[in-house]
Write an enzyme that holds these catalytic residues in place. Structure first.
Site, PDB file in Angstrom:
ATOM      1  CG  ASP A  46      21.162 -15.312  41.788  1.00 35.92           C
ATOM      2  OD1 ASP A  46      20.849 -14.868  41.021  1.00 35.92           O
ATOM      3  OD2 ASP A  46      21.466 -16.656  41.440  1.00 35.92           O
ATOM      4  CE1 TYR A  51      19.555 -22.279  40.649  1.00 30.22           C
ATOM      5  CE2 TYR A  51      19.800 -20.580  42.192  1.00 30.22           C
ATOM      6  CZ  TYR A  51      20.032 -21.116  40.947  1.00 30.22           C
ATOM      7  OH  TYR A  51      20.381 -20.244  39.986  1.00 30.22           O
ATOM      8  CE  LYS A  79      19.022 -17.024  38.675  1.00 27.70           C
ATOM      9  NZ  LYS A  79      19.154 -17.193  40.201  1.00 27.70           N
TER      10      LYS A  79
END
Length: 322
Positions: A46, A51, A79
């Site tokens: 993930d 990030y 994402k």
């Protein structure tokens, strides 16, 4: 080892139930952690643009694909960040992620938050101590752009993250396309039974992030909770293994994060809860509800009510669904 269970999504594709998270993993640590995870048997990774570590993860993937695992045997999630919610930005953001990771496609691409930022001002556009929100772009606008990505072959599944029932219902009613996944903060302090029941009814799979709780706001981790420690001792397991098992019992896939080899390996060694132990751990949230990840508490602050938690009642803005 992991029990090796995979869950079939509403698209027919399969997601490994125990995965590896990379949120809050620091530079010069995360690449090594991902390599250890893959070599230890994890097949579900993930990731996210925001990030700030996808370049490093991309370098780690080159070390394990194809020498350790084929690309097809990995399930890679990333994402879409808030600053690229505008329909003309969505595919470009995906392309940037694919380039960073050095892969041709993602197995799952999620709308990271039901919140749009002003575009063209970096990942975190701010004014003073406030994030600059884009209140024109709706969730439906963004979701329609996500739907189009599937036909490009660059993503196999699309979904959302941090979405509530009204937000999910809004995009489904307007587009007719049900997300494959809703990734949510999920642990024994945050039961969200209504959301769990709704997603089960709609066949939206739930992935649990922060399954061990969260120490961003200085509260004790759930791994220190007396009930969790008691069950762990009974099962000759670690508290982290017990919390992962609690998520599995509820049908979630779960993405614990660590950069320490011993914990990475340990978290992949599953234990099974019986009904009594599951209910004992669930009682934590019945008595003490806590959501750790709420954007209105961030610095810079997001002045928007995402979850309708008490602390969000002062927000000036509501999520624009349609």
């Amino acid at each position: 080892m992991s029990f090796g269970k995979v869950i079939t999504l509403n698209t027919g594709r399969k997601i490994p139930q125990v995965g590896f998270g990379t949120w809050l993993s620091k530079p010069n640590e995360v690449g090594n952690a991902v390599e250890i995870a893959v070599r230890s048997g994890y097949r579900h990774l993930d990731l996210a643009r925001v990030y700030g570590n996808q370049d490093e993860i991309g370098r780690a993937l080159k070390k394990v694909i194809p020498s350790v695992v084929s690309r097809e045997d990995l399930f890679i999630t990333s994402k879409l960040w808030n600053s690229a919610h505008q329909p003309n930005q969505v595919e470009a953001a995906l392309d940037e992620t694919l380039q960073q990771l050095g892969v041709d496609y993602l197995d799952l691409y999620l709308v990271h938050w039901p919140v749009a930022f002003e575009p063209g001002r970096g990942l975190f556009p701010t004014e003073g101590d406030m994030a600059r929100l884009d209140m024109e772009t709706s969730l439906v606008d963004t979701w329609n752009a996500m739907i189009k990505l599937v036909d490009t072959g660059k993503v196999k599944n699309i979904g959302v993250s941090n979405f509530t029932i009204p937000q999910l219902q809004g995009i489904i009613d307007t587009t007719g396309v049900v997300p494959a996944v809703n990734q949510i903060e999920a642990h024994p302090h945050l039961l969200q039974d209504d959301l769990v029941a709704y997603c089960k009814e709609k066949n939206i799979h739930l992935t649990a992030y922060s399954p061990l709780g969260n120490n961003l706001i200085g509260l004790p981790l759930l791994t220190e909770h007396p009930i969790v420690k008691e069950v762990a001792e009974k099962l000759d397991a670690t508290p982290a293994q017990v919390l992962i098992a609690w998520c599995v019992y509820r049908g979630y896939s779960v993405i614990p994060k660590s950069v320490h080899e011993e914990r990475i390996v340990s978290n992949f060694h599953q234990v099974k809860l019986d009904k009594e132990d599951y209910e004992k751990i669930t009682s934590i949230g019945v008595k003490d509800h806590k959501r750790f990840n709420i954007p209105i508490t961030y610095s810079p602050k997001w002045d928007i009510n995402v979850f309708d938690e008490p602390i969000e009642k002062t927000a000036t803005h509501e999520v624009k669904i349609v």
